[in-house]
Design a protein around this motif. Structure first.
Motif, mmCIF file in Angstrom:
data_model
loop_
_atom_site.group_PDB
_atom_site.id
_atom_site.type_symbol
_atom_site.label_atom_id
_atom_site.label_comp_id
_atom_site.label_asym_id
_atom_site.label_seq_id
_atom_site.Cartn_x
_atom_site.Cartn_y
_atom_site.Cartn_z
ATOM 1 N N UNK A 159 0.807 -1.223 0.000
ATOM 2 C CA UNK A 159 0.000 0.000 0.000
ATOM 3 C C UNK A 159 0.839 1.272 0.000
ATOM 4 N N UNK A 160 1.688 1.445 0.991
ATOM 5 C CA UNK A 160 2.428 2.702 1.128
ATOM 6 C C UNK A 160 3.428 2.885 -0.011
ATOM 7 N N UNK A 161 4.173 1.838 -0.342
ATOM 8 C CA UNK A 161 5.154 1.942 -1.427
ATOM 9 C C UNK A 161 4.472 2.253 -2.752
ATOM 10 N N UNK A 162 3.326 1.628 -3.005
ATOM 11 C CA UNK A 162 2.606 1.860 -4.261
ATOM 12 C C UNK A 162 2.131 3.318 -4.353
ATOM 13 N N UNK A 163 1.623 3.856 -3.247
ATOM 14 C CA UNK A 163 1.135 5.243 -3.266
ATOM 15 C C UNK A 163 2.302 6.220 -3.387
ATOM 16 N N UNK A 164 3.400 5.936 -2.706
ATOM 17 C CA UNK A 164 4.587 6.792 -2.830
ATOM 18 C C UNK A 164 5.109 6.789 -4.267
ATOM 19 N N UNK A 165 5.112 5.630 -4.911
ATOM 20 C CA UNK A 165 5.553 5.547 -6.307
ATOM 21 C C UNK A 165 4.629 6.365 -7.209
ATOM 22 N N UNK A 166 3.324 6.249 -6.959
ATOM 23 C CA UNK A 166 2.330 7.018 -7.706
ATOM 24 C C UNK A 166 2.633 8.515 -7.609
ATOM 25 N N UNK A 167 2.869 9.002 -6.395
ATOM 26 C CA UNK A 167 3.141 10.422 -6.213
ATOM 27 C C UNK A 167 4.481 10.825 -6.829
#
Length: 274
Positions: A159-167
């Protein structure tokens, strides 16, 4: 950490409050409430008096499975109220909650000073370029899909890594076009389960690595009232608790329905920091 709104530098070192003004008939909490000019003016005046730095106006409901409306209808709902507010409150700082570049363009021309985009430019390919040309602050939110199908898209590798990558990707795209003042919103309630929302809140501090202000919008959302087996109207206390936790994790802006209580959260958490 500052952003430039109409030539005024807003210091986000001390967190700020963004008051919500929904002009939609189907928003989850206050849909259909703000239909008359007098009601709207009274509501906005109260939010400003209670300490809101920004007023965020939305004319397109982004709740799960919300009804899609046309760009023309969104503008028809939005522009008269935007004109009313800027005439009544000349110093007001208005954010526009939209994913459409034409709505953004017309709103800034009519006196708004910030764009708040639930799709981070993914639902309108010209949004990032438009905001860069307008030279206004831009809130980019994390969401997968659209409001109509986002709750079917809640699978993540991490979850967190995926959202950070998105941003990281969206910030790079925005910077390449010359967009300067960027704020990130992790998107509580958008493409996330209740459990994922709480994991996100627990690890909100991770978003500091993006070196951007973080906006948190959890006001009266289902992650609160469903867990408490209550309703949106009964979720103020829960909102206050979670806003306090978000501030402790580094939130710079609280987007809320209840400005006074959010300001109290900021005042008390700041006292602990001093």
């Amino acid at each position: 950490m500052t952003i430039n709104c109409k030539g005024e530098l807003i210091d986000l070192t001390i967190p700020k409050v963004m008051g919500i003004l929904n002009l939609t008939p189907d928003s989850f909490y206050d849909g259909g409430v703000n239909t008359k000019d007098a009601v709207i003016l009274k509501h906005v005046e109260k939010m400003l008096n209670d300490g809101a730095t920004f007023i965020d106006i939305g004319a397109y409901s982004s709740r799960p499975s919300a009804t899609h409306i046309s760009e023309a209808e969104e503008l028809q709902r939005l522009l008269p109220i935007l004109k009313l507010l800027t005439q009544t409150f000349p110093d007001i700082l208005i954010s526009i909650d939209t994913f459409r570049s034409e709505v953004a363009k017309q709103s800034i021309a009519a006196g708004a000073c910030m764009i708040n985009d639930i799709s981070a430019g993914k639902m309108d390919d010209t949004m990032l370029e438009t905001v860069a040309k307008l030279k206004v602050p831009y809130v980019m939110m994390h969401m997968k899909g659209t409001p109509q199908n986002m709750q079917q898209q809640v699978t993540y590798d991490h979850l967190i890594k995926d959202i950070l990558l998105y941003f990281s990707e969206r910030i790079a795209a925005a910077r390449a076009l010359g967009l300067v003042d960027i704020i990130v919103d992790p998107g509580f309630g958008f493409s996330k389960t209740i459990a994922q929302n709480y994991e996100l809140l627990k690890l909100l501090n991770a978003f500091k690595r993006l070196d951007k202000p973080v906006l948190v919008g959890i006001s009266r959302k289902s992650m609160i009232y469903k867990l408490l087996e209550a309703s949106p109207s009964e979720a103020l206390n829960g909102t206050t608790v979670l806003n306090t936790m978000a501030l402790q994790q580094g939130a710079s802006i609280l987007r809320v329905h209840d400005v006074k209580e959010a300001m109290e959260c900021i005042q008390l958490t700041q006292q602990i920091k001093t």
